[in-house]
Design an enzyme around this catalytic site. Structure first.
Site, PDB file in Angstrom:
ATOM      1  N   HIS A 197     -31.427 -11.844 -23.653  1.00  0.00           N
ATOM      2  CA  HIS A 197     -31.084 -11.113 -24.879  1.00  0.00           C
ATOM      3  C   HIS A 197     -29.616 -11.202 -25.243  1.00  0.00           C
ATOM      4  CE1 HIS A 197     -29.775  -8.281 -21.804  1.00  0.00           C
ATOM      5  NE2 HIS A 197     -29.065  -7.676 -22.734  1.00  0.00           N
TER       6      HIS A 197
HETATM    7  C1  UD1 Z   1     -27.761  -3.917 -26.426  1.00  0.00           C
HETATM    8  C2  UD1 Z   1     -26.399  -3.815 -25.744  1.00  0.00           C
HETATM    9  C3  UD1 Z   1     -26.393  -4.698 -24.503  1.00  0.00           C
HETATM   10  C4  UD1 Z   1     -27.544  -4.345 -23.572  1.00  0.00           C
HETATM   11  C5  UD1 Z   1     -28.850  -4.414 -24.358  1.00  0.00           C
HETATM   12  C6  UD1 Z   1     -29.982  -3.943 -23.497  1.00  0.00           C
HETATM   13  C7  UD1 Z   1     -24.380  -3.496 -27.093  1.00  0.00           C
HETATM   14  C8  UD1 Z   1     -23.174  -4.163 -27.633  1.00  0.00           C
HETATM   15  N1  UD1 Z   1     -25.333  -4.302 -26.609  1.00  0.00           N
HETATM   16  O1  UD1 Z   1     -27.943  -5.257 -26.866  1.00  0.00           O
HETATM   17  O2  UD1 Z   1     -25.168  -4.508 -23.796  1.00  0.00           O
HETATM   18  O3  UD1 Z   1     -27.568  -5.284 -22.537  1.00  0.00           O
HETATM   19  O4  UD1 Z   1     -28.775  -3.548 -25.512  1.00  0.00           O
HETATM   20  O5  UD1 Z   1     -31.210  -4.416 -23.966  1.00  0.00           O
HETATM   21  O6  UD1 Z   1     -24.471  -2.285 -27.110  1.00  0.00           O
HETATM   22  N2  UD1 Z   1     -33.767  -4.696 -32.032  1.00  0.00           N
HETATM   23  C9  UD1 Z   1     -35.046  -4.296 -32.348  1.00  0.00           C
HETATM   24  N3  UD1 Z   1     -35.537  -3.151 -31.783  1.00  0.00           N
HETATM   25  C10 UD1 Z   1     -34.798  -2.407 -30.949  1.00  0.00           C
HETATM   26  C11 UD1 Z   1     -33.500  -2.824 -30.627  1.00  0.00           C
HETATM   27  C12 UD1 Z   1     -32.989  -3.970 -31.161  1.00  0.00           C
HETATM   28  O7  UD1 Z   1     -35.740  -4.947 -33.126  1.00  0.00           O
HETATM   29  O8  UD1 Z   1     -35.299  -1.391 -30.468  1.00  0.00           O
HETATM   30  C13 UD1 Z   1     -33.227  -5.947 -32.625  1.00  0.00           C
HETATM   31  C14 UD1 Z   1     -32.583  -5.697 -33.985  1.00  0.00           C
HETATM   32  O9  UD1 Z   1     -32.721  -6.852 -34.733  1.00  0.00           O
HETATM   33  C15 UD1 Z   1     -31.137  -5.461 -33.600  1.00  0.00           C
HETATM   34  C16 UD1 Z   1     -30.957  -6.487 -32.483  1.00  0.00           C
HETATM   35  O10 UD1 Z   1     -32.206  -6.460 -31.786  1.00  0.00           O
HETATM   36  O11 UD1 Z   1     -30.245  -5.685 -34.664  1.00  0.00           O
HETATM   37  C17 UD1 Z   1     -29.830  -6.170 -31.532  1.00  0.00           C
HETATM   38  O12 UD1 Z   1     -29.948  -4.843 -31.025  1.00  0.00           O
HETATM   39  P1  UD1 Z   1     -28.652  -4.080 -30.459  1.00  0.00           P
HETATM   40  O13 UD1 Z   1     -29.035  -2.740 -29.973  1.00  0.00           O
HETATM   41  O14 UD1 Z   1     -27.544  -4.156 -31.456  1.00  0.00           O
HETATM   42  O15 UD1 Z   1     -28.177  -4.982 -29.269  1.00  0.00           O
HETATM   43  P2  UD1 Z   1     -28.979  -5.584 -28.035  1.00  0.00           P
HETATM   44  O16 UD1 Z   1     -28.985  -7.059 -28.190  1.00  0.00           O
HETATM   45  O17 UD1 Z   1     -30.264  -4.879 -27.845  1.00  0.00           O
HETATM   46  N1  UDP Z   2     -36.924  -4.663 -18.241  1.00  0.00           N
HETATM   47  C1  UDP Z   2     -38.206  -4.155 -18.390  1.00  0.00           C
HETATM   48  N2  UDP Z   2     -39.134  -4.883 -19.085  1.00  0.00           N
HETATM   49  C2  UDP Z   2     -38.841  -6.103 -19.596  1.00  0.00           C
HETATM   50  C3  UDP Z   2     -37.535  -6.625 -19.407  1.00  0.00           C
HETATM   51  C4  UDP Z   2     -36.586  -5.872 -18.731  1.00  0.00           C
HETATM   52  O1  UDP Z   2     -38.509  -3.073 -17.901  1.00  0.00           O
HETATM   53  O2  UDP Z   2     -39.724  -6.718 -20.204  1.00  0.00           O
HETATM   54  C5  UDP Z   2     -35.914  -3.811 -17.577  1.00  0.00           C
HETATM   55  C6  UDP Z   2     -35.248  -4.419 -16.374  1.00  0.00           C
HETATM   56  O3  UDP Z   2     -36.008  -4.177 -15.214  1.00  0.00           O
HETATM   57  C7  UDP Z   2     -33.904  -3.714 -16.355  1.00  0.00           C
HETATM   58  C8  UDP Z   2     -33.645  -3.410 -17.800  1.00  0.00           C
HETATM   59  O4  UDP Z   2     -34.865  -3.604 -18.496  1.00  0.00           O
HETATM   60  O5  UDP Z   2     -33.970  -2.455 -15.700  1.00  0.00           O
HETATM   61  C9  UDP Z   2     -32.590  -4.355 -18.272  1.00  0.00           C
HETATM   62  O6  UDP Z   2     -32.472  -4.288 -19.646  1.00  0.00           O
HETATM   63  P1  UDP Z   2     -31.707  -5.396 -20.446  1.00  0.00           P
HETATM   64  O7  UDP Z   2     -31.828  -6.710 -19.768  1.00  0.00           O
HETATM   65  O8  UDP Z   2     -32.190  -5.272 -21.835  1.00  0.00           O
HETATM   66  O9  UDP Z   2     -30.195  -4.871 -20.396  1.00  0.00           O
HETATM   67  P2  UDP Z   2     -28.955  -5.147 -19.427  1.00  0.00           P
HETATM   68  O10 UDP Z   2     -29.305  -4.684 -18.067  1.00  0.00           O
HETATM   69  O11 UDP Z   2     -28.643  -6.607 -19.502  1.00  0.00           O
HETATM   70  O12 UDP Z   2     -27.865  -4.348 -20.052  1.00  0.00           O
END
Ligand code: UD1
Ligand code: UDP
Length: 355
Positions: A197
């Site tokens: 992601h």
């Molecule tokens: C965010 C965090 C990242 C973390 C990740 C965990 C920041 C800068 N980034 O990244 O550090 O590792 O969460 O997963 O805070 N979207 C959906 N549904 C959702 C959430 C997101 O469709 O519930 C899509 C949308 O298009 C959104 C994009 O994903 O604009 C990015 O979501 P965002 O929360 O901005 O950042 P993540 O990539 O999820």
């Molecule tokens: N995770 C989950 N289901 C999934 C993918 C990830 O439960 O399909 C969990 C994973 O075990 C971890 C957390 O989501 O605890 C990590 O989230 P993500 O990779 O989005 O964020 P990051 O840790 O990189 O900030």
């Protein structure tokens, strides 16, 4: 305060131990049920006391709107202390709102540093650490990072990482895992579990195609639960055919993900939390990144590989010697503590709130 999937995972133990003293606030940064409601349920947190609606937006807007909404909430109903976790936009917004309102602030998972200024998370975590009154560092390495930046020693506490207790609590029993594997038609130690992601991996069509192609070329079936960001980019870039050889699915619930992670041959991921979990589950993970804020697991459970053919080369090497690799990892200690980080953090929160 939390707003994304990993923050729910890593604050769940703290909230549970605080009991009625905790007021949970979800910013709505993650809003899809698979990343928010499902995790609140899985981790036993239920409906947050306060649900905000920040949603997907540019970073500046997400931080600005979340800070304003959290500031209004804290003014209406002042807490004794504010707790934020990690390095997300939600965490920074919570820290700014606490600071603006003059509330004591504790940072869970403080002191991680990738020294990679291209990552928004690096800026978020540095800012939160310097605003926090108490920095709960998961390891001595993260403590040393804080001290090197001039954070006073008395503000730093080494607690371990709360993810350890989340895994110990939610990991399905070995007797329940065959059903999980059967659901996806997978064999124990006969598949790869992948997650992606990070913007640097999924926001550029060429890089995302390179990663998907590398996964499709692996000699084992690959299960790839798609983060919504990744799914949206793959659809926009028309990468459906590249992903054709993979088993794609919606994000998995936490217990199911852990059960599959414990049974896979190896993981390929750019997730921070997944690397930490691999060290509890004793599974190897190829980390598709150029920098890391988790040096503690590099060279044992995790190996950094940039997007490209190196992913296949390393995976093939690991698969060739899989039984020996798994046997070796069984004896590697987890660097993130013994499952008491949440209890140590709660003791620090109580002390801070009483001060
Ligand atoms: C965010 C965090 C990242 C973390 C990740 C965990 C920041 C800068 N980034 O990244 O550090 O590792 O969460 O997963 O805070 N979207 C959906 N549904 C959702 C959430 C997101 O469709 O519930 C899509 C949308 O298009 C959104 C994009 O994903 O604009 C990015 O979501 P965002 O929360 O901005 O950042 P993540 O990539 O999820
Ligand atoms: N995770 C989950 N289901 C999934 C993918 C990830 O439960 O399909 C969990 C994973 O075990 C971890 C957390 O989501 O605890 C990590 O989230 P993500 O990779 O989005 O964020 P990051 O840790 O990189 O900030």
């Amino acid at each position: 305060m939390f707003g994304t999937r990993p923050e729910i995972v890593k604050l769940a133990g703290v909230v549970r131990l605080l009991g009625p003293a905790a007021r949970t606030v979800h910013t709505g940064q993650h809003y899809s049920p698979a990343l928010s409601a499902a995790f609140l349920d899985d981790l036993g947190l239920g409906t947050p006391a306060v649900q905000l609606d920040v949603g997907g937006a540019s970073r500046g807007r997400q931080i600005g709107e979340a800070t304003a909404a959290l500031d209004a909430h804290l003014t209406d109903d002042p807490p004794s202390a504010v707790v934020v976790q990690g390095d997300t936009n939600t965490g920074l917004a919570g820290a700014l709102a606490a600071n603006a309102g003059g509330f004591p602030l504790l940072h869970v998972e403080a002191g991680l540093r990738s020294f990679d200024r291209a990552m928004p998370e690096e800026h978020n975590r540095v800012l939160v650490d310097h605003l926090a009154d108490v920095c709960c560092a998961p390891t001595e390495t993260s403590r040393a990072n804080l001290l090197a930046e001039g954070v006073p020693d008395e503000r730093v506490l080494v607690t371990g990482n709360t993810v350890v207790e989340a895994v110990l609590e939610l990991l399905p029993d070995p007797s329940d895992r065959p059903d999980l594997l059967a659901r996806w038609g997978l064999r124990a130690r006969g598949f790869v579990l992948a997650t992606f992601h990070r913007p640097e991996n999924v926001d550029d069509p060429h890089t995302l195609a390179t990663i998907l192609r590398a996964l499709a070329d692996l000699p084992l079936p690959v299960l790839l639960p798609m983060h919504p960001r990744t799914a949206a980019r793959a659809a926009r870039f028309g990468l459906g055919t590249v992903a054709g050889g993979l088993r794609l699915c919606e994000p998995l619930g936490y217990a199911e993900f852990l059960g599959l992670a414990a049974e896979c041959a190896l993981l390929v991921s750019d997730s921070g939390g997944v690397q930490e979990e691999a060290s509890v589950l004793k599974r190897p993970v190829i980390v598709v990144r150029r920098s890391t804020e988790r040096p503690e697991v590099q060279g044992t459970f995790a190996t950094l590989v940039p997007p490209g053919p190196g992913i296949c080369e390393l995976a093939a090497d690991w698969i060739d010697g899989l039984a020996a690799l798994h046997a070796r990892l069984e004896h590697e200690p987890c660097p993130y503590g013994d499952g008491t980080a949440s209890a140590r953090t709660v003791a620090a929160i109580r002390e801070l709130a009483a001060s």
